[in-house]
Write a protein that holds these residues in place. Structure first.
Motif, PDB file in Angstrom:
ATOM      1  N   ARG A  23       4.469 -12.145   1.040  1.00 42.84           N
ATOM      2  CA  ARG A  23       3.588 -12.643   2.024  1.00 42.84           C
ATOM      3  C   ARG A  23       4.286 -13.864   2.859  1.00 42.84           C
ATOM      4  O   ARG A  23       4.608 -14.581   2.150  1.00 42.84           O
ATOM      5  CB  ARG A  23       2.252 -13.012   1.243  1.00 42.84           C
ATOM      6  CG  ARG A  23       2.299 -14.108   0.491  1.00 42.84           C
ATOM      7  CD  ARG A  23       0.972 -14.421  -0.480  1.00 42.84           C
ATOM      8  NE  ARG A  23       0.838 -15.565  -1.099  1.00 42.84           N
ATOM      9  CZ  ARG A  23       1.478 -15.773  -2.326  1.00 42.84           C
ATOM     10  NH1 ARG A  23       2.131 -14.590  -2.924  1.00 42.84           N
ATOM     11  NH2 ARG A  23       1.419 -16.821  -2.962  1.00 42.84           N
ATOM     12  N   PRO A  24       3.630 -13.733   4.015  1.00 46.72           N
ATOM     13  CA  PRO A  24       4.085 -14.973   5.022  1.00 46.72           C
ATOM     14  C   PRO A  24       3.647 -16.331   4.355  1.00 46.72           C
ATOM     15  O   PRO A  24       2.308 -16.324   4.053  1.00 46.72           O
ATOM     16  CB  PRO A  24       3.363 -14.645   6.446  1.00 46.72           C
ATOM     17  CG  PRO A  24       3.459 -13.145   6.227  1.00 46.72           C
ATOM     18  CD  PRO A  24       2.971 -12.910   4.619  1.00 46.72           C
ATOM     19  N   VAL A  44       0.268  -2.456   0.918  1.00 45.12           N
ATOM     20  CA  VAL A  44      -0.457  -3.679   0.186  1.00 45.12           C
ATOM     21  C   VAL A  44       0.193  -4.321  -0.946  1.00 45.12           C
ATOM     22  O   VAL A  44       0.348  -5.605  -0.896  1.00 45.12           O
ATOM     23  CB  VAL A  44      -1.851  -3.058  -0.421  1.00 45.12           C
ATOM     24  CG1 VAL A  44      -2.648  -4.216  -1.116  1.00 45.12           C
ATOM     25  CG2 VAL A  44      -2.750  -2.538   0.955  1.00 45.12           C
ATOM     26  N   THR A  45       1.064  -3.509  -1.733  1.00 43.27           N
ATOM     27  CA  THR A  45       1.716  -4.242  -2.699  1.00 43.27           C
ATOM     28  C   THR A  45       2.732  -5.073  -2.315  1.00 43.27           C
ATOM     29  O   THR A  45       2.896  -6.145  -2.554  1.00 43.27           O
ATOM     30  CB  THR A  45       2.364  -3.298  -3.786  1.00 43.27           C
ATOM     31  OG1 THR A  45       1.308  -2.392  -4.309  1.00 43.27           O
ATOM     32  CG2 THR A  45       3.069  -4.018  -4.844  1.00 43.27           C
ATOM     33  N   VAL A  46       3.627  -4.705  -1.072  1.00 40.85           N
ATOM     34  CA  VAL A  46       4.482  -5.432  -0.460  1.00 40.85           C
ATOM     35  C   VAL A  46       3.858  -6.564   0.254  1.00 40.85           C
ATOM     36  O   VAL A  46       4.452  -7.736   0.104  1.00 40.85           O
ATOM     37  CB  VAL A  46       5.598  -4.416   0.453  1.00 40.85           C
ATOM     38  CG1 VAL A  46       6.331  -5.663   1.436  1.00 40.85           C
ATOM     39  CG2 VAL A  46       6.289  -3.449  -0.188  1.00 40.85           C
ATOM     40  N   TRP A  87      -1.621 -11.816   6.669  1.00 37.27           N
ATOM     41  CA  TRP A  87      -1.298 -10.818   5.768  1.00 37.27           C
ATOM     42  C   TRP A  87      -2.549 -10.408   4.883  1.00 37.27           C
ATOM     43  O   TRP A  87      -2.290  -9.194   4.366  1.00 37.27           O
ATOM     44  CB  TRP A  87      -0.195 -11.635   4.821  1.00 37.27           C
ATOM     45  CG  TRP A  87      -0.435 -12.648   4.014  1.00 37.27           C
ATOM     46  CD1 TRP A  87      -0.669 -13.962   4.238  1.00 37.27           C
ATOM     47  CD2 TRP A  87      -0.967 -12.670   2.741  1.00 37.27           C
ATOM     48  NE1 TRP A  87      -1.018 -14.881   3.491  1.00 37.27           N
ATOM     49  CE2 TRP A  87      -1.411 -14.015   2.210  1.00 37.27           C
ATOM     50  CE3 TRP A  87      -1.481 -11.675   1.832  1.00 37.27           C
ATOM     51  CZ2 TRP A  87      -1.808 -14.450   1.064  1.00 37.27           C
ATOM     52  CZ3 TRP A  87      -1.941 -12.075   0.596  1.00 37.27           C
ATOM     53  CH2 TRP A  87      -2.001 -13.403   0.118  1.00 37.27           C
ATOM     54  N   LEU A  88      -3.424 -11.226   4.359  1.00 37.91           N
ATOM     55  CA  LEU A  88      -4.664 -10.898   3.412  1.00 37.91           C
ATOM     56  C   LEU A  88      -5.384 -10.113   4.339  1.00 37.91           C
ATOM     57  O   LEU A  88      -5.905  -9.107   3.716  1.00 37.91           O
ATOM     58  CB  LEU A  88      -5.269 -12.040   2.889  1.00 37.91           C
ATOM     59  CG  LEU A  88      -6.376 -11.820   2.337  1.00 37.91           C
ATOM     60  CD1 LEU A  88      -5.805 -11.186   0.816  1.00 37.91           C
ATOM     61  CD2 LEU A  88      -7.188 -13.224   1.886  1.00 37.91           C
ATOM     62  N   ILE A  89      -5.939 -10.289   5.719  1.00 44.07           N
ATOM     63  CA  ILE A  89      -6.730  -9.448   6.291  1.00 44.07           C
ATOM     64  C   ILE A  89      -6.098  -8.136   6.568  1.00 44.07           C
ATOM     65  O   ILE A  89      -6.743  -7.038   6.306  1.00 44.07           O
ATOM     66  CB  ILE A  89      -7.185 -10.109   7.684  1.00 44.07           C
ATOM     67  CG1 ILE A  89      -7.704 -11.375   7.420  1.00 44.07           C
ATOM     68  CG2 ILE A  89      -7.617  -9.157   8.398  1.00 44.07           C
ATOM     69  CD1 ILE A  89      -8.143 -12.459   8.599  1.00 44.07           C
ATOM     70  N   SER A  90      -4.815  -7.817   6.693  1.00 45.89           N
ATOM     71  CA  SER A  90      -3.996  -6.665   6.892  1.00 45.89           C
ATOM     72  C   SER A  90      -4.272  -5.936   5.298  1.00 45.89           C
ATOM     73  O   SER A  90      -4.572  -4.763   5.517  1.00 45.89           O
ATOM     74  CB  SER A  90      -2.519  -6.861   7.292  1.00 45.89           C
ATOM     75  OG  SER A  90      -2.577  -7.605   8.417  1.00 45.89           O
ATOM     76  N   ALA A 121      -0.098   9.608   1.833  1.00 48.75           N
ATOM     77  CA  ALA A 121      -0.707   8.611   2.620  1.00 48.75           C
ATOM     78  C   ALA A 121      -1.273   7.443   1.691  1.00 48.75           C
ATOM     79  O   ALA A 121      -1.144   6.244   2.086  1.00 48.75           O
ATOM     80  CB  ALA A 121      -1.614   9.076   3.747  1.00 48.75           C
ATOM     81  N   PHE A 122      -1.953   7.954   0.888  1.00 46.94           N
ATOM     82  CA  PHE A 122      -2.696   6.945  -0.093  1.00 46.94           C
ATOM     83  C   PHE A 122      -1.771   6.093  -0.911  1.00 46.94           C
ATOM     84  O   PHE A 122      -1.700   4.954  -0.828  1.00 46.94           O
ATOM     85  CB  PHE A 122      -3.667   7.848  -1.046  1.00 46.94           C
ATOM     86  CG  PHE A 122      -4.260   6.859  -2.088  1.00 46.94           C
ATOM     87  CD1 PHE A 122      -5.549   6.061  -1.976  1.00 46.94           C
ATOM     88  CD2 PHE A 122      -3.707   7.245  -3.291  1.00 46.94           C
ATOM     89  CE1 PHE A 122      -6.084   5.202  -2.853  1.00 46.94           C
ATOM     90  CE2 PHE A 122      -4.358   6.270  -4.441  1.00 46.94           C
ATOM     91  CZ  PHE A 122      -5.405   5.401  -4.143  1.00 46.94           C
ATOM     92  N   ASN A 123      -0.713   6.877  -1.573  1.00 49.73           N
ATOM     93  CA  ASN A 123       0.408   6.002  -1.977  1.00 49.73           C
ATOM     94  C   ASN A 123       1.119   5.098  -1.070  1.00 49.73           C
ATOM     95  O   ASN A 123       1.505   3.932  -1.427  1.00 49.73           O
ATOM     96  CB  ASN A 123       1.246   6.914  -2.553  1.00 49.73           C
ATOM     97  CG  ASN A 123       0.622   7.762  -3.600  1.00 49.73           C
ATOM     98  OD1 ASN A 123      -0.349   7.652  -4.323  1.00 49.73           O
ATOM     99  ND2 ASN A 123       1.185   8.833  -4.243  1.00 49.73           N
ATOM    100  N   LEU A 124       1.464   5.507   0.076  1.00 52.08           N
ATOM    101  CA  LEU A 124       2.089   4.604   1.138  1.00 52.08           C
ATOM    102  C   LEU A 124       1.301   3.473   1.560  1.00 52.08           C
ATOM    103  O   LEU A 124       1.777   2.464   1.563  1.00 52.08           O
ATOM    104  CB  LEU A 124       2.349   5.469   2.412  1.00 52.08           C
ATOM    105  CG  LEU A 124       3.044   4.576   3.510  1.00 52.08           C
ATOM    106  CD1 LEU A 124       4.635   4.180   2.853  1.00 52.08           C
ATOM    107  CD2 LEU A 124       3.304   5.745   4.655  1.00 52.08           C
ATOM    108  N   LEU A 125      -0.068   3.608   1.637  1.00 52.17           N
ATOM    109  CA  LEU A 125      -0.952   2.628   1.948  1.00 52.17           C
ATOM    110  C   LEU A 125      -0.973   1.409   0.723  1.00 52.17           C
ATOM    111  O   LEU A 125      -0.769   0.129   0.988  1.00 52.17           O
ATOM    112  CB  LEU A 125      -2.592   3.092   2.129  1.00 52.17           C
ATOM    113  CG  LEU A 125      -2.549   3.618   3.465  1.00 52.17           C
ATOM    114  CD1 LEU A 125      -3.978   4.508   3.429  1.00 52.17           C
ATOM    115  CD2 LEU A 125      -2.655   2.705   4.886  1.00 52.17           C
TER     116      LEU A 125
END
Length: 159
Positions: free
Chosen positions: A152-153, A145-147, A82-85, A137-141
């Protein structure tokens, strides 16, 4: 120390990335308003201000990954998927901002700020449309990341 690093990381994200996402989202409509009223300097001032917010806060936002990596290191989660992603998505968001959004904002501002007879409204409208797409796209990225950071797993919160 981990709590301090996490607090600074979260505060930096809120204080720096929030204004960039809002200002970048407001930029295309502000450009369209400036095009609709070429003699109105208020609209041009708004466009200048929004571009400056994006530029300045983008630089300051470097604190977010710096403190994020320090926090991840102290939590011993640097190898987590999750962090690498999240890191990959953060790099992609920074690339979209630096390579797509800020240059196009600069082009739109230069066109609006130049001599009235050199203004090509169709080109500026096209840039505004592209900015809307890249900003989305920037806002979606950043939302992704926030989610990932919240849900996080392997979270120790049990949530």
């Amino acid at each position: 120390m981990t709590k301090f690093l996490l607090a600074v990381h979260v505060l930096a994200a809120i204080i720096t990335i929030g204004p960039v996402t809002v200002a970048a989202s407001m930029f295309p409509p502000a450009v369209r308003r400036a095009l609709a009223a070429p003699g109105d300097h208020t609209h041009l001032a708004t466009v200048r201000t929004l571009h400056r917010i994006c530029r300045v806060y983008a630089v300051i936002a470097v604190a977010v990954p710096v403190f994020g990596l320090a926090t991840a290191n102290s939590l011993h989660v640097l190898g987590s998927a999750w962090l690498i992603s999240s890191i990959a998505l953060t790099v992609l968001a920074a690339a979209v901002l630096g390579a797509r959004i800020l240059p196009r904002q600069g082009s739109a501002l230069a066109a609006l700020d130049g001599p009235a007879e050199a203004l090509e409204p169709t080109a500026v409208r096209r840039i505004a449309g592209q900015l809307g797409m890249f900003t989305g796209a920037f806002n979606l990225l950043w939302a992704t990341v926030t989610v990932l950071m919240i849900i996080r797993p392997g979270s120790t919160t049990g949530a």
